[in-house]
Design an enzyme around this catalytic site. Sequence first.
Site, PDB file in Angstrom:
ATOM      1  N   THR A 401       0.905  -1.177  -0.157  1.00  0.00           N
ATOM      2  CA  THR A 401      -0.064  -0.060   0.067  1.00  0.00           C
ATOM      3  C   THR A 401       0.781   1.224   0.030  1.00  0.00           C
ATOM      4  O   THR A 401       2.071   1.091   0.245  1.00  0.00           O
ATOM      5  CB  THR A 401      -0.884   0.018   1.243  1.00  0.00           C
ATOM      6  OG1 THR A 401      -1.689  -1.343   1.102  1.00  0.00           O
ATOM      7  CG2 THR A 401      -1.754   1.069   1.424  1.00  0.00           C
ATOM      8  N   SER A 468     -11.672  -2.256   4.790  1.00  0.00           N
ATOM      9  CA  SER A 468     -10.309  -1.615   4.743  1.00  0.00           C
ATOM     10  C   SER A 468      -9.864  -1.052   6.190  1.00  0.00           C
ATOM     11  O   SER A 468     -10.760  -0.554   7.001  1.00  0.00           O
ATOM     12  CB  SER A 468     -10.030  -0.880   3.644  1.00  0.00           C
ATOM     13  OG  SER A 468      -8.967  -0.151   3.664  1.00  0.00           O
ATOM     14  N   SER A 469      -8.466  -0.836   6.383  1.00  0.00           N
ATOM     15  CA  SER A 469      -7.982  -0.151   7.184  1.00  0.00           C
ATOM     16  C   SER A 469      -7.625   1.322   6.892  1.00  0.00           C
ATOM     17  O   SER A 469      -7.230   2.051   7.506  1.00  0.00           O
ATOM     18  CB  SER A 469      -7.006  -0.600   8.066  1.00  0.00           C
ATOM     19  OG  SER A 469      -7.455  -1.835   8.582  1.00  0.00           O
ATOM     20  N   GLY A 490       0.233   0.118   5.890  1.00  0.00           N
ATOM     21  CA  GLY A 490       0.582  -0.513   7.050  1.00  0.00           C
ATOM     22  C   GLY A 490      -0.385  -1.466   7.490  1.00  0.00           C
ATOM     23  O   GLY A 490      -0.431  -1.888   8.768  1.00  0.00           O
TER      24      GLY A 490
HETATM   25  O1  DON Z   1      -7.026  -1.952   2.987  1.00  0.00           O
HETATM   26  C1  DON Z   1      -6.385  -2.440   3.697  1.00  0.00           C
HETATM   27  O2  DON Z   1      -6.615  -2.072   4.760  1.00  0.00           O
HETATM   28  C2  DON Z   1      -5.123  -3.309   3.555  1.00  0.00           C
HETATM   29  N1  DON Z   1      -5.380  -4.230   2.274  1.00  0.00           N
HETATM   30  C3  DON Z   1      -3.926  -2.412   3.390  1.00  0.00           C
HETATM   31  C4  DON Z   1      -2.783  -3.340   3.245  1.00  0.00           C
HETATM   32  C5  DON Z   1      -1.568  -2.401   3.596  1.00  0.00           C
HETATM   33  O3  DON Z   1      -1.570  -1.280   4.058  1.00  0.00           O
HETATM   34  C6  DON Z   1      -0.240  -3.061   3.530  1.00  0.00           C
HETATM   35  N2  DON Z   1       0.839  -1.778   3.737  1.00  0.00           N
HETATM   36  N3  DON Z   1       1.887  -2.139   4.051  1.00  0.00           N
END
Ligand code: DON
Length: 592
Positions: A401, A468-469, A490
């Site tokens: 991300t 999602s976060s 993250g």
């Molecule tokens: O949407 C979400 O919350 C996750 N798919 C985000 C994944 C993520 O932040 C990975 N990062 N390092």
Amino acid sequence: MRIRPSRGLGAVTTVAALAATVAAPVAAQDETAPQAVTTEQEMVVTANPLATRAGEQVLRNGGTAADAAVAAQLVLGLVEPQSSGLGGGAFVVWHDGETGEITTYDGREKTPMASGEDRFVGLSFTEAWQSGLSAGVPGTPALLEELHSDHGGMPWQRLFAPGLRLALGGFEMTDRTAALVDSYLARNDSCTDRLFFRDPVAFEYFTNGSETDCAAKPGGTRMRNPDYANTLKTLRKEGAEGFYTGEIAEAVAEAVQTDPHIPGDMTVEDLAAYDVVERPAVCADYRGHEVCGMGPPSSGALAVGQMLGILEHFDLGDDPLAPEAVHLFTQAGRLAFADRNLYVGDTDFVTVPVEGMLDEDYLAERAALVGEEDMGTAEPGTPPGEFDPTAPQTESNESGTSHVSVVDRYGNALSMTTTIESGFGNGVMVDGGGFLLNNELTDFSFAPTDDEGVPIANRVQPGKRPRSSMSPTIVRDADGQVELVTGSPGGSRIIGYTAQSIINVIDFGLDPQQAINVPHYGNRNTTTTDIEPPIPGVTWDYDVEAPRAALEARGHQVSLTTQTSGLGVIQVTEDGLVGGADYRRDGAIGGQ
Ligand code: DON
């Protein structure tokens, strides 16, 4: 443009305006850590210098924040391919400089219509992740088009120049990308028996590619991606329709349906039906500031807003690393994650008590649960308002991300968090497309119900967006003026990173760079409270044993954990824009 000097990327450093005076912070800053950058009128922060430069050039040419984000995203998908791209999804929070309105764009991936609730039942996370089942219908191309059509100022075609130039002319693979490729390859049995990089197209692009030598191409390797350039040309000429129909859509569906591990079920009809949804921003009050972000399907704005709403009942003192401040932050995290895990799912499918979760009285009740000792696992509360009877989701499987923060000369502000979920998404590069597919659907609960058959809000359903976060956030003052733009990658730690960046500025008086440099801490309502050990030249230096001992004395089980945030923070001040980038990744700030 400002990048971390020690990255050895000096060749791309052009300085628009460098460290000027910033507001004196209350807490002691660490001068060995990177320092903030100030510009007069426009700024862009991304997790990669080439993407920042693309955004910066657009801003210099009079483009809007939306234009800059489009140009930056098209570069990120090429130069930081592990994190985001055309095969993924994104959320944007937009503050309009002219009208003062704030809105959000939901470009989250969707499940194929053939998807059953039992999609992932019986599969391990890795089995599901490295398969065609995990790929959701991408949202990023449609999101970019809609963002540009609503708020762009420059012609769409011009925004493709930096991405095209780099895809055809070449760029250097970063050390970070190379190290990540190697870390995944290490999980395979051999060069021929591969789950990670099982797809021959990705294998050839990222590795040495032979049966006996399949190490990652080393950092610094000159990469070209003519397939990506062709995809950009189609998108440039035909708009998003050129992605969601025709040859590209067919190649995406084909890649999913012929996955060498477990084939998925995405069809060209699923692609053609993809829609971006503009949703109202979810805003919470915090000490007189309005903190606005992305509501469901993201849990971001709700969880960040709840944490802040709970913390508002306490004086955090003047030291962000004081045990009391760390303790309070972890307790707010526990309470917010308990609610998030029970209530939040895609509101097109489940009823979520959005307003109730941020209700002042409700959060006062929640804050009253915080004591001197670690509360242990927090139970969810009962917020006012309607919700579906659901069971809590227990897994939390998240790790690729990126975040982009932009303020332009017209007073617009944009916060975009963009993802393909795990590093390199599901590991498949669309043949002829030059971009990776996401594995966003593993953000759903694998179990559709609890043991007693009570449904889980974030269960798989056809056409649904996974919870999602991601927490792209814009903070405004009581007059609706933008004060802060923030957000991070993250996984589920995004919520804490974002909330911490906000308290570091509002409560501790830190500038954006120092706010990023403070070591992270938090608790996601799991057994352990995580504290980040210092990283020389990146975070503040501190003796981690001091807070550790103090927290253990309060009943915390402390784990020292590396926390690779990728915050991009811009503060709007009377003296201009003050920016911070996250040098835990390859952050870079541009503007003038
Ligand atoms: O949407 C979400 O919350 C996750 N798919 C985000 C994944 C993520 O932040 C990975 N990062 N390092």
